[in-house]
Design an enzyme around this catalytic site. Structure first.
Site, PDB file in Angstrom:
ATOM      1  N   LYS A  51       0.932  -1.051   0.085  1.00 37.77           N
ATOM      2  CA  LYS A  51       0.067  -0.066  -0.018  1.00 37.77           C
ATOM      3  C   LYS A  51       0.926   1.140   0.023  1.00 37.77           C
ATOM      4  O   LYS A  51       0.437   2.044  -0.600  1.00 37.77           O
ATOM      5  CB  LYS A  51      -0.880  -0.157   1.135  1.00 37.77           C
ATOM      6  N   ASP A  84     -10.098   3.265   2.369  1.00 38.91           N
ATOM      7  CA  ASP A  84     -10.392   2.420   3.531  1.00 38.91           C
ATOM      8  C   ASP A  84     -11.191   3.372   4.429  1.00 38.91           C
ATOM      9  O   ASP A  84     -11.884   2.892   5.284  1.00 38.91           O
ATOM     10  CB  ASP A  84      -8.961   2.367   4.241  1.00 38.91           C
TER      11      ASP A  84
END
Ligand code: ATR
Length: 288
Positions: A78, A115
């Site tokens: 990420k 997220d």
């Protein structure tokens, strides 16, 4: 014998996407996106892409050159995806990580982090009548997940956020980086004292996850109206959620965050903002 298993064939115009990670076999994303592709009858495919970190950059470029619409990026890549992107969304920059990459028609790589969006959308869907940002939020943990939750809560208008983390320095560093006067750091052992007048409690640590110790926190000081949520979804009902439910607090489990964070990518790559339903929850949780 003719197979009774229904399957979709791909055309020459199929849209392609997937999830890159190492390992990636645990990822529920192929099942999740596969469900939506079938549900909406989309000519497309979403596949697991196991890519070793050392091959990450080359793989990302190859996917673009192969005509993929985009990819999700999971641990440990990420952070690695950030410098590869030609453009970052504001939330990706503030969270400091990318989980959704879209390959634009002109070849540019667009990085986003969904997220925090998934976290908020899950609470909105599962607890529509609760004003979870009406008072202070208590966030347990100061890792990558915590950062996404903090940014999302600040954007949502949370008036005060109290972070407690086992390693105090990590919480101090995170608070300093985000640099918002609404954030305060408290010591992990006295986290229960921070529950007073809170409207939301979030566990972003790995405590409570299968194979990890339970999160043990005394909820005595927490108002009964406060929403308690966990980003852990295996098991769905963590000890924290069970304890909160028992004393009468509303609770939201962590599965919806995973499902909702996938929506923006699916929308961009396949053209439909997909629905998160009970049937999808059951499907994602059922054995492969
Ligand atoms: P993620 O990116 O999923 O947030 P992470 O960055 O590894 O994962 O963060 C894990 C979080 O769980 C951290 O807040 C970690 O606390 P430390 O910063 O002190 O490591 C927390 N955590 C993990 N195991 C823990 C334990 N046994 N007790 C308390 N906190 C724990």
């Amino acid at each position: 014998m003719t197979s009774r298993i229904p399957y979709r064939t791909l055309s020459g115009n199929s849209r392609l996407a997937g999830v890159m990670g190492w390992p990636v076999s645990h990822s529920k994303s192929p099942r999740l996106h596969g469900y939506w592709l079938a549900k909406y009858g989309i000519d497309g495919s979403y596949m697991p892409l196991p890519v070793e970190p050392k091959n990450f950059q080359a793989a990302l470029n190859s996917l673009r050159n192969l005509g993929f619409s985009g990819v999700n990026v999971t641990i440990p890549q990420k952070e690695m995806a950030m410098p590869e992107c030609d453009e970052l969304s504001e939330r990706a920059r503030r969270i400091g990580a990318v989980n959704t990459v879209t390959f634009a028609k002109d070849g540019r790589m667009l990085g986003d982090n969904t997220d925090g969006f998934g976290f908020i959308e899950n609470l909105r869907q599962e607890a529509p009548d609760i004003a979870f940002c009406s008072g202070p939020a208590v966030v347990l943990g100061a890792g990558g997940a915590s950062r996404a939750v903090l940014v999302a809560l600040l954007d949502e208008g949370s008036p005060e956020i109290r972070i407690a983390n086992r390693t105090r320095k990590r919480a101090d560093d995170l608070a300093a980086e985000i640099n918002d006067p609404r954030i305060t750091v408290i010591d992990w052992p006295v986290a229960p004292t921070a529950l007073e007048n809170a409207s939301l409690v979030v566990n972003t640590t790995s405590l409570g996850m299968v194979g990890q110790p339970a999160l043990e926190i005394d909820l005595t000081g927490l108002p009964q109206s406060a929403l308690v949520t966990d980003i852990v979804y295996a098991p769905l009902m963590t000890d924290l959620l069970m304890q909160a439910k028992k004393r009468g607090n509303p609770i939201v489990d962590g599965l919806g965050m995973l499902l909702h964070q996938a929506r923006p990518g699916f929308h961009r790559w396949f053209g439909i903002d997909p629905e998160v339903t009970q049937e999808l929850r059951d499907f994602v949780l059922s054995p492969d």
